[in-house]
Design a protein around this motif. Structure first.
Motif, PDB file in Angstrom:
ATOM      1  N   VAL A   1      11.624  71.051  78.040  1.00  0.00           N
ATOM      2  CA  VAL A   1      12.641  72.044  77.696  1.00  0.00           C
ATOM      3  C   VAL A   1      12.962  72.899  78.915  1.00  0.00           C
ATOM      4  O   VAL A   1      14.127  73.120  79.271  1.00  0.00           O
ATOM      5  CB  VAL A   1      12.143  72.943  76.538  1.00  0.00           C
ATOM      6  CG1 VAL A   1      13.125  74.074  76.260  1.00  0.00           C
ATOM      7  CG2 VAL A   1      11.905  72.097  75.292  1.00  0.00           C
ATOM      8  N   ARG A   2      11.892  73.329  79.542  1.00  0.00           N
ATOM      9  CA  ARG A   2      12.033  74.246  80.675  1.00  0.00           C
ATOM     10  C   ARG A   2      12.683  73.557  81.885  1.00  0.00           C
ATOM     11  O   ARG A   2      13.614  74.080  82.478  1.00  0.00           O
ATOM     12  CB  ARG A   2      10.630  74.741  81.048  1.00  0.00           C
ATOM     13  CG  ARG A   2      10.570  76.164  81.546  1.00  0.00           C
ATOM     14  CD  ARG A   2       9.146  76.659  81.681  1.00  0.00           C
ATOM     15  NE  ARG A   2       8.181  75.670  82.081  1.00  0.00           N
ATOM     16  CZ  ARG A   2       7.170  75.257  81.320  1.00  0.00           C
ATOM     17  NH1 ARG A   2       7.010  75.752  80.112  1.00  0.00           N
ATOM     18  NH2 ARG A   2       6.312  74.351  81.757  1.00  0.00           N
ATOM     19  N   GLU A   3      12.169  72.394  82.225  1.00  0.00           N
ATOM     20  CA  GLU A   3      12.583  71.754  83.476  1.00  0.00           C
ATOM     21  C   GLU A   3      13.875  70.945  83.357  1.00  0.00           C
ATOM     22  O   GLU A   3      14.645  70.860  84.297  1.00  0.00           O
ATOM     23  CB  GLU A   3      11.458  70.825  83.973  1.00  0.00           C
ATOM     24  CG  GLU A   3      10.228  71.595  84.405  1.00  0.00           C
ATOM     25  CD  GLU A   3       8.985  70.708  84.484  1.00  0.00           C
ATOM     26  OE1 GLU A   3       9.132  69.463  84.496  1.00  0.00           O
ATOM     27  OE2 GLU A   3       7.879  71.266  84.506  1.00  0.00           O
ATOM     28  N   ARG A   4      14.097  70.344  82.211  1.00  0.00           N
ATOM     29  CA  ARG A   4      15.279  69.474  82.093  1.00  0.00           C
ATOM     30  C   ARG A   4      16.345  70.038  81.175  1.00  0.00           C
ATOM     31  O   ARG A   4      17.402  69.462  81.006  1.00  0.00           O
ATOM     32  CB  ARG A   4      14.871  68.090  81.563  1.00  0.00           C
ATOM     33  CG  ARG A   4      14.016  67.289  82.518  1.00  0.00           C
ATOM     34  CD  ARG A   4      13.902  65.838  82.064  1.00  0.00           C
ATOM     35  NE  ARG A   4      13.127  65.688  80.838  1.00  0.00           N
ATOM     36  CZ  ARG A   4      13.642  65.405  79.647  1.00  0.00           C
ATOM     37  NH1 ARG A   4      14.928  65.257  79.519  1.00  0.00           N
ATOM     38  NH2 ARG A   4      12.867  65.277  78.584  1.00  0.00           N
TER      39      ARG A   4
ATOM     40  N   GLY B   1      18.345  73.276  75.670  1.00  0.00           N
ATOM     41  CA  GLY B   1      17.277  74.078  76.257  1.00  0.00           C
ATOM     42  C   GLY B   1      16.605  75.010  75.267  1.00  0.00           C
ATOM     43  O   GLY B   1      15.808  75.863  75.646  1.00  0.00           O
ATOM     44  N   GLU B   2      16.913  74.851  73.982  1.00  0.00           N
ATOM     45  CA  GLU B   2      16.305  75.704  72.957  1.00  0.00           C
ATOM     46  C   GLU B   2      15.196  74.957  72.223  1.00  0.00           C
ATOM     47  O   GLU B   2      15.173  73.724  72.199  1.00  0.00           O
ATOM     48  CB  GLU B   2      17.362  76.125  71.932  1.00  0.00           C
ATOM     49  CG  GLU B   2      18.324  77.180  72.418  1.00  0.00           C
ATOM     50  CD  GLU B   2      19.287  77.618  71.319  1.00  0.00           C
ATOM     51  OE1 GLU B   2      19.952  78.608  71.537  1.00  0.00           O
ATOM     52  OE2 GLU B   2      19.355  76.951  70.251  1.00  0.00           O
ATOM     53  N   THR B   3      14.333  75.776  71.606  1.00  0.00           N
ATOM     54  CA  THR B   3      13.273  75.190  70.777  1.00  0.00           C
ATOM     55  C   THR B   3      13.366  75.797  69.378  1.00  0.00           C
ATOM     56  O   THR B   3      13.526  77.010  69.232  1.00  0.00           O
ATOM     57  CB  THR B   3      11.888  75.483  71.372  1.00  0.00           C
ATOM     58  OG1 THR B   3      11.814  74.886  72.659  1.00  0.00           O
ATOM     59  CG2 THR B   3      10.778  74.935  70.489  1.00  0.00           C
ATOM     60  N   LEU B   4      13.289  74.919  68.395  1.00  0.00           N
ATOM     61  CA  LEU B   4      13.296  75.382  67.011  1.00  0.00           C
ATOM     62  C   LEU B   4      12.076  74.794  66.316  1.00  0.00           C
ATOM     63  O   LEU B   4      11.833  73.588  66.386  1.00  0.00           O
ATOM     64  CB  LEU B   4      14.570  74.917  66.295  1.00  0.00           C
ATOM     65  CG  LEU B   4      14.665  75.252  64.810  1.00  0.00           C
ATOM     66  CD1 LEU B   4      14.780  76.768  64.595  1.00  0.00           C
ATOM     67  CD2 LEU B   4      15.858  74.545  64.167  1.00  0.00           C
TER      68      LEU B   4
ATOM     69  N   LEU C   1       1.724  70.179  73.833  1.00  0.00           N
ATOM     70  CA  LEU C   1       2.801  71.176  73.750  1.00  0.00           C
ATOM     71  C   LEU C   1       3.290  71.558  75.140  1.00  0.00           C
ATOM     72  O   LEU C   1       4.480  71.791  75.359  1.00  0.00           O
ATOM     73  CB  LEU C   1       2.301  72.422  73.023  1.00  0.00           C
ATOM     74  CG  LEU C   1       2.210  72.303  71.497  1.00  0.00           C
ATOM     75  CD1 LEU C   1       1.711  73.604  70.887  1.00  0.00           C
ATOM     76  CD2 LEU C   1       3.580  71.958  70.921  1.00  0.00           C
ATOM     77  N   GLY C   2       2.365  71.602  76.074  1.00  0.00           N
ATOM     78  CA  GLY C   2       2.727  71.925  77.461  1.00  0.00           C
ATOM     79  C   GLY C   2       3.745  70.929  78.002  1.00  0.00           C
ATOM     80  O   GLY C   2       4.726  71.316  78.648  1.00  0.00           O
ATOM     81  N   HIS C   3       3.525  69.668  77.710  1.00  0.00           N
ATOM     82  CA  HIS C   3       4.452  68.641  78.199  1.00  0.00           C
ATOM     83  C   HIS C   3       5.813  68.755  77.522  1.00  0.00           C
ATOM     84  O   HIS C   3       6.848  68.593  78.167  1.00  0.00           O
ATOM     85  CB  HIS C   3       3.863  67.246  77.959  1.00  0.00           C
ATOM     86  CG  HIS C   3       2.755  66.913  78.916  1.00  0.00           C
ATOM     87  ND1 HIS C   3       2.970  66.686  80.250  1.00  0.00           N
ATOM     88  CD2 HIS C   3       1.413  66.798  78.728  1.00  0.00           C
ATOM     89  CE1 HIS C   3       1.807  66.420  80.851  1.00  0.00           C
ATOM     90  NE2 HIS C   3       0.838  66.499  79.931  1.00  0.00           N
TER      91      HIS C   3
END
Lengths: 413, 229
Positions: B194-197, B37-40, B187-189
């Motif tokens: 990340v957010r939803e899954r 669930g993280e973004t780098l 980027l939204g997708h």
């Protein structure tokens, strides 16, 4: 992944490179059609020849030469003649005698259709001392006689031996050469061993293995020979002429007769060179087929390798999205399979057409139905060879793809 | 994957290339960790090795040294077939140059990811169409990549990555060649995944990237990662 999807993808790849795909298809078409066409053709040819040879039948003569040791090997027996310049002969060789009863045993030999005992005696004319060969023939079994010695179709004038009617009996039949030298014609009387015989027929026997100058029926010949022997002739013959059911059985029949009599065999084996030629044709067709298959497989391999270079990046992409080497390999095999299958199917059609055009008339002439030459195994072998060859090229291509790292493939422009 | 194991764990990663007899070290000592669930976001100038790092993380190439663990699995110990399985089920990669199959239509390119999975043909098609429609190119399903604009090709590449709902998304310049509006949409997708899954997202970019709250940014320079203030 469903099979039809793999085939659909493979088909798209064929359309992407139509020239190359057509070349591969054509290669396999040529290989399969040549293999199948030649095989069916030679198969039909062989069937027709076998059929003809089967109908023609074979023949030979068996006799035992007079041994130099003076001791005959049973069942052969030494003949005792009064005049040493006379004797039983075959092919100009002095021979022993055999009990006539051997005929029953010889008729039971595999491949033997008929056996006829013959007396061939080289004798001196009691009138002017010239030498001639007397033939005494058992005319009750004409099959072997006609093939090996003389036949009604050989008659040049008069009638065939035994067919003459009249109070003077069956009479004598003369070889045309002997009749010409002696100036004899049908209707004249000839002295044989002091007995007069009316000439009832003159024949030209050609190259048959058993040949005489004068032919008499068995009983007449035995009567003529009896006073020339130092012992009773008894129920004996010096030559057996044998008719074979089919020339294909010739060797087996010869071996069987030889085994019983220990005799020397003379035969005119014209079927042997023919069979050898047929075998050579089939071998040549086989070699040609293998060469064409090799060329087709090389074509396919070259096409696959060229596609590998062109599609290197695509394979990298597929691997990057989760296709395993096995998945890609299977796809490559399908891509090799497809043109080979189409080519093979076309090859079956062309090969069959060649058979229809050239093989069917041969079978028809031999009186055989065309279906006898259709060998499902042969057709399957042709197609399977093509598919196996193409699968091999697909497999090799898959191995090469496996050797390239995905990242390296993706860097390809 | 264990509860506590990060999605990506990289230690001491090294990679160099040979060029004309010279050895060019690209990654000298890279270590990073990315949780579920993280973004780098990894930034850096062109040619510093960002794409190479992504390639190594996707198991498409082998490092000279170091260890890469994805979802708790040391990928250095996996066979090529197992790596393919990992990419098919767990990791989705968006390439800088899209890497679409040129002779496959847009929908087939997206479906290609699912072809060796468990879904049947119709389910695959439905899912692929759904993602292409979601990305706004539902009307170009049967077009070949060459018949699509650069932006549309990028969308197909994104749809291909997201259609399998991977738990790790590796994106190489996902907005590099598209207009700002399309970039934002893409980027939204990715952020939605990340957010939803709870998927993990690793983005490498050399350009401006609109950082959102909670997203970590590091810079790759001289073969090592350094924090960005």
């Amino acid at each position: 992944m469903a099979r039809h999807e793999a085939i659909s993808i493979a088909w798209r790849e064929q359309r992407r490179r139509p020239g190359r795909s057509l070349a591969v298809m054509f290669g396999f078409l040529l290989a399969v059609s040549a293999f199948l066409g030649f095989s069916l053709l030679f198969h039909a040819d062989r069937l027709a020849e076998d059929e003809i040879l089967r109908r023609v039948g074979g023949y030979f003569a068996a006799f035992a030469p007079l041994p130099s040791t003076g001791v005959a090997t049973p069942p052969a027996e030494l003949p005792r003649v009064k005049d040493a310049s006379e004797g039983f002969i075959a092919n100009t060789i002095l021979t022993c005698l055999f009990p006539r009863s051997l005929v029953t045993k010889l008729r039971a030999v595999d491949g033997v259709a008929e056996v006829v005992p013959v007396l061939l005696f080289r004798m001196r004319s009691r009138q002017d001392a010239h030498m001639f060969t007397l033939g005494g023939i058992d005319m009750s079994r004409p099959l072997a006689v006609e093939r090996t010695c003389c036949a009604p179709s050989d008659v040049k004038s008069g009638v065939f031996l035994g067919l003459a009617t009249g109070s003077e009996g069956p009479g004598a039949m003369l070889d045309d050469g002997y009749a010409a030298v002696r100036g004899l014609e049908v209707g004249e009387t000839i002295d044989i061993g002091g007995v007069g015989f009316r000439v009832t027929g003159i024949i030209d026997t050609g190259v048959r293995p058993v040949h005489a100058d004068v032919y008499l029926v068995w009983d007449d010949a035995a009567k003529v020979l009896a006073p020339l022997m130092a012992e009773p002739l008894g129920d004996r013959a010096n030559v057996f002429i044998v008719a074979v059911t089919s020339v294909l059985e010739q060797n087996a029949a010869i071996a069987g007769v030889k085994n019983i009599t220990g005799a020397v065999i003379t035969s005119y084996n014209c079927f042997r060179p023919a069979s050898k030629v047929v075998g050579l044709n089939e071998k040549a067709a086989g070699i040609l087929g293998i060469v064409l298959y090799g060329v087709a497989v090389l074509f396919s391999l070259k096409s696959q390798l060229a596609a590998l270079v062109e599609r290197r990046r695509e394979f990298g992409i597929l691997r990057s999205i989760g296709w395993s080497d096995r998945d890609i390999g299977a796809q490559l095999v399908w891509e090799a399979f497809l043109p080979a299958s189409i080519g093979a199917m076309g090859g079956v059609l062309v090969g069959f057409s060649v058979f229809v055009l050239f093989g069917m008339p041969v079978l028809k002439q031999a009186g055989l139905p065309w279906t006898t030459a259709i060998d499902a195994c042969l057709i399957a072998r042709g197609v399977v060879l093509a598919l196996a060859g193409s699968a091999l090229t697909g497999f090799l291509a898959a191995l090469l793809v496996r050797r390239t790292s995905p990242a390296e493939a993706l860097r390809t422009i | 994957m264990t509860e506590s194991a990060p999605m990506i764990n990289v230690t001491g990663l090294k990679k160099s290339f040979r060029q004309g007899g010279r050895v060019i070290p690209v990654l000298k000592d890279v270590s990073l960790s990315l949780g579920a669930g993280e973004t780098l976001v990894i930034t850096g100038r062109s040619g510093v090795g960002k794409s190479t790092l992504l390639t190594l993380l996707g198991g498409l190439d082998l490092p000279d040294a170091g260890r890469i663990s994805i979802a708790g699995v040391d990928i250095g110990a996996l066979t090529q077939d197992s790596l393919a399985g990992l990419r098919r089920k767990t990791v989705g990669i968006i390439f800088q140059n899209f890497n679409l199959l040129p002779s496959w239509s847009a929908v087939e390119n997206v479906e290609a990811v699912l072809m060796h999975g468990d879904l049947d043909l119709s389910e695959r098609r439905i899912r692929a169409v759904k993602w292409l429609e979601r990305l706004g190119i539902g009307d170009r399903l049967d077009n070949l990549p060459a018949e699509l604009s650069v932006g549309q090709q990028q969308r197909v590449a994104v749809a291909r990555t997201l259609v399998n709902e991977p738990m790790l998304i590796l994106a190489d310049e996902p907005t590099g060649d598209v207009d700002p509006e399309t970039g934002a949409e893409i980027l939204g997708h990715l952020r939605a995944a990340v957010r939803e899954r709870g998927a993990s997202l690793l983005v490498v970019t050399h350009g401006a990237y609109p950082i959102e709250a909670g997203e970590r940014v590091v810079r790759l320079r001289d073969g090592v990662l350094e924090p960005v203030s």
